[in-house]
Every structure is written in structure tokens, then in C-alpha cells.
Design an enzyme around this catalytic site. Structure first.
Site, short mmCIF file in Angstrom:
data_model
loop_
_atom_site.label_atom_id
_atom_site.label_comp_id
_atom_site.label_asym_id
_atom_site.label_seq_id
_atom_site.Cartn_x
_atom_site.Cartn_y
_atom_site.Cartn_z
N ARG A 153 0.91 -1.32 0.03
CA ARG A 153 -0.02 -0.11 -0.10
C ARG A 153 0.93 1.22 -0.18
O ARG A 153 1.93 1.10 -0.74
CB ARG A 153 -0.97 0.06 1.29
CG ARG A 153 -0.45 -0.69 2.51
CD ARG A 153 -1.64 -0.92 3.56
NE ARG A 153 -2.16 0.31 4.21
CZ ARG A 153 -3.20 0.58 4.93
NH1 ARG A 153 -3.92 -0.66 4.88
NH2 ARG A 153 -3.44 1.50 5.41
N GLY A 209 4.69 0.81 0.97
CA GLY A 209 5.24 -0.03 0.27
C GLY A 209 5.67 0.50 -1.22
O GLY A 209 6.90 0.58 -1.35
N HIS A 210 4.70 1.25 -1.68
CA HIS A 210 5.12 1.65 -3.05
C HIS A 210 5.98 2.88 -2.83
O HIS A 210 6.96 2.77 -3.94
CB HIS A 210 3.73 2.24 -3.37
CG HIS A 210 2.83 1.27 -4.10
ND1 HIS A 210 1.99 0.44 -3.22
CD2 HIS A 210 2.30 1.23 -5.27
CE1 HIS A 210 1.16 -0.41 -4.03
NE2 HIS A 210 1.46 -0.01 -5.48
N LEU A 211 6.09 3.71 -1.84
CA LEU A 211 7.19 4.67 -1.73
C LEU A 211 8.32 4.09 -1.52
O LEU A 211 9.44 4.49 -2.04
CB LEU A 211 6.73 5.59 -0.51
CG LEU A 211 7.76 6.75 -0.14
CD1 LEU A 211 7.83 7.75 -1.37
CD2 LEU A 211 7.15 7.56 0.97
N LYS A 255 9.66 2.92 -4.74
CA LYS A 255 10.06 4.06 -5.64
C LYS A 255 11.65 4.59 -5.10
O LYS A 255 12.31 4.90 -5.89
CB LYS A 255 9.10 5.36 -5.35
CG LYS A 255 9.50 6.47 -6.34
CD LYS A 255 8.27 7.56 -6.14
CE LYS A 255 8.94 8.72 -6.96
NZ LYS A 255 7.89 9.82 -6.84
#
Length: 192
Positions: free
Chosen positions: A34, A37-39, A42
Site C-alpha cells: 500500500r 510499500g509503493h513509496l 520508488k
């Protein structure tokens, strides 16, 4: 509308056969991720680092699971969908990583529709309130990363069997149930 039982990792042809309205069950590895995790993905990519998992052909579940420590491993207690539009800024990155399906609730916006066409992806709607049923399909938790971000925000690897059912609500052909609903609502509003 058709029913599919697919094995992860998914291939382009698995995704391209899916149409809005189809029902999907999954077997294989599913990753949870979420906002944080996505950050982290990146930031890792921007720093030239290596990701802990291979996202090629993967399924990412926008979820905040609850797990229980079991010796050195983990047991799934519940795992339900979280709202996906928060991950919209990462649509292009997720496509470039080779993710083939996103599971969540509420869909995503126009930027994701374009990414889904470009990268051969689909969005699978999980029914809210299904966290216990979905947890029953998790046969094992095969690891977790970034646990310091908290249990819901960590990247978990779930080994699932007949995981679902999920409804295809955005397909790789540019169709989106969410856009259809928005368009219909605008038509209705114009009549007032």
C-alpha cells in the site's frame, strides 16, 4: 462474463483474455503493498538499489493484512482490500515493474487505465468485508519486507490457493467500470 482460475506469475495472454465483468481466482504468490510499500519501491529504484522481490508477472494486493507471529514465521489472520486510488501516482512505475494485476477496492483513475493498456494489466475488485474469506485462501506467508513500516504497510509474500473471487473492473483493453459509472452519473446530473 467468464470465470478464470489463473496461476501467478501471470503472462500477457492471461491478462488480455480478461474482460470487465469476468470473475478471477488466483493461485501462487501475491504481494501485499500500500502507500508506504509503493513509496519504498520508488525510493529503492531511485537510489539504484535492488528490490526484495521480482514483480514481473506479479499480482499486488492493496491490503492491510493482520498477521500473527508463529515461531519464526507468520500466520495470516485477516487480509482485506484497501482503497486503491491512493496508489494512483505509482501507476506507471508499477507497470514498468511488470505487475500484471492489482487487487483492491474502489478502482483507480484515468492514469491507471492508460497504464493498464500500455503494460497489459487488470484491476481486480475485492469485495469489502471479505477479509476472513480471503485469509482462508492464504496457505502460507512466505516472508515480509519493510516490517519497520508497520504490519499493514509492509510488503508481504502470500502463497495463495483459489484466492478470490475477484471481479475484473478495469481491463487491459481500456474499459473501466468506475469510468462507466462516472460517465453515467454525469449524464444523469446534466438532466437536472
Amino acid at each position: 462474463m467468464a470465470n478464470y482460475e489463473l496461476t501467478v506469475p501471470l503472462r500477457d495472454q492471461d491478462v488480455e483474455q480478461l474482460q470487465v465483468g469476468d470473475t478471477v481466482y488466483l493461485t501462487g504468490a501475491v504481494f501485499t503493498s500500500r502507500d508506504m510499500g509503493h513509496l519504498e519501491v520508488k525510493k529503492t529504484l531511485q537510489a539504484g538499489g535492488h528490490l526484495p522481490v521480482d514483480f514481473a508477472g506479479s499480482v499486488v494486493f492493496h491490503a492491510g493484512p493482520v498477521l500473527r507471529k508463529n515461531g519464526e514465521g507468520w500466520d495470516m489472520v485477516v487480509v482485506g482490500p484497501t482503497t486503491s486510488f491512493r496508489m494512483e501516482p505509482y501507476a506507471e512505475m508499477v507497470g514498468q515493474l511488470g505487475v500484471k494485476a492489482i487487487i483492491g477496492k474502489g478502482g483507480m483513475r484515468e492514469g491507471s487505465v492508460k497504464a493498464y493498456q500500455k503494460y497489459k494489466q487488470v484491476y481486480l475488485q475485492a469485495a469489502p468485508g471479505c477479509a476472513v474469506k480471503l485469509a482462508a485462501a492464504v496457505k502460507s506467508v512466505d516472508g515480509g519486507y519493510w516490517l519497520e513500516k508497520g504490519m499493514p504497510e509492509a510488503l508481504w509474500i502470500l502463497n495463495v490457493e483459489k484466492f478470490g473471487p475477484f471481479a475484473v473492473t478495469m481491463d487491459s483493453h481500456g474499459r473501466s467500470v468506475y469510468q462507466d459509472i462516472k460517465d453515467e452519473a454525469l449524464k444523469i446530473m446534466q438532466t437536472f
